[in-house]
Design an enzyme around this catalytic site. Structure first.
Site, mmCIF file in Angstrom:
data_model
loop_
_atom_site.group_PDB
_atom_site.id
_atom_site.type_symbol
_atom_site.label_atom_id
_atom_site.label_comp_id
_atom_site.label_asym_id
_atom_site.label_seq_id
_atom_site.Cartn_x
_atom_site.Cartn_y
_atom_site.Cartn_z
ATOM 1 N N TRP A 105 0.820 -1.218 0.000
ATOM 2 C CA TRP A 105 0.000 0.000 0.000
ATOM 3 C C TRP A 105 0.850 1.262 0.000
ATOM 4 C CZ3 TRP A 105 -5.485 0.388 1.105
ATOM 5 C CH2 TRP A 105 -6.128 -0.856 1.260
ATOM 6 N N ASP A 106 0.527 2.176 -0.875
ATOM 7 C CA ASP A 106 0.988 3.554 -0.723
ATOM 8 C C ASP A 106 0.188 4.188 0.410
ATOM 9 O OD1 ASP A 106 2.146 6.152 -1.470
ATOM 10 O OD2 ASP A 106 0.140 6.584 -2.247
ATOM 11 N N MET A 107 0.668 5.312 0.930
ATOM 12 C CA MET A 107 -0.042 5.960 2.038
ATOM 13 C C MET A 107 -0.758 7.236 1.598
ATOM 14 S SD MET A 107 1.352 7.001 5.851
ATOM 15 C CE MET A 107 2.126 8.581 5.435
#
Length: 226
Positions: free
Chosen positions: A12-14
């Site tokens: 996941w990117d944030m």
């Protein structure tokens, strides 16, 4: 939906993917540039979406900010962190999908260009043990679009990136995940992503499931991206 095998892991990117913090970053950048007599627009801020904080700091220096790169990164992180402490702007469906991944026992990693203390602040606010690994921008020499951050996260999880799925919102992030060999889902927010055979575009994560991610991985391995 098919009975496709589940991903080995989900990455996941944030900022912009798990949380909609881009307005927070824009506010912090604007305040900093204006404090040095410069001008910073929304369009300027959107050009930095997904890039490393070091690159962003260098661009801010070109607008008249006379602090060092490290000082700029620390200042922006402090201000955005203060805004997150007041309100965490979760993206629709993100926490629900994370919870479903945990229930399915699929390993997860957060891969962000924000520095470690901000990543941990967001992760701590989720309310459950959502990630097995956190790779932040201060842990890699080359930020997105270089794949190093994703490859490091895969190494730490002990999984094959080619059997994994990444979720991103920006061109820099998508490029990094694709270069790492991952089946990549682009969920654009503030900046549109062009259609590409290299990744799958989703409008959002609301209602998405681990089985949906498995289908994306199966399509990626078959050379079919929708």
């Amino acid at each position: 939906m098919t009975d496709s095998p589940l991903p080995a892991a989900v990455f996941w990117d944030m900022d912009g993917t798990l949380v909609d913090t881009e307005p927070y970053w824009l506010s912090a950048e604007t305040r900093l540039v204006e404090s040095y007599g410069g001008v910073w627009s929304e369009a300027d801020g959107l050009q930095l979406v997904g890039s490393s904080l070091e690159r962003s700091a260098i661009i801010l220096q070109s607008r008249g900010v006379t602090r060092s790169v490290d000082e700029i990164v620390s200042s922006l992180t402090d201000e955005v962190g203060a805004q997150i402490a007041e309100s965490v702007p979760w993206r629709p469906g993100a926490r629900e999908l994370l919870a479903a991944l945990r229930e399915a026992r699929i390993p997860t990693a957060l891969v962000t260009m924000s520095i470690g203390r901000m990543a941990r602040q967001v992760v701590d606010a989720i309310g459950f043990d959502a990630f097995d690994v956190i790779v932040s921008g201060d842990l890699v020499a080359n930020g997105k679009p270089d794949p190093d951050c994703y490859l490091l996260a895969a190494q730490q999880l002990g999984v094959d990136p080619r059997q994994s799925v990444a979720i991103e919102d920006s061109e820099y992030g998508v490029a990094a995940a694709v270069a790492a060999g991952m089946a990549t889902i682009g969920v654009p927010l503030h900046v549109p992503l062009p259609a590409s055979p290299a990744y799958t575009l989703w409008p959002d994560l609301d209602g998405s499931t681990p089985a949906d991610l498995a289908d994306v991985l199966a399509a990626h391995r078959a050379g079919v991206v929708s």
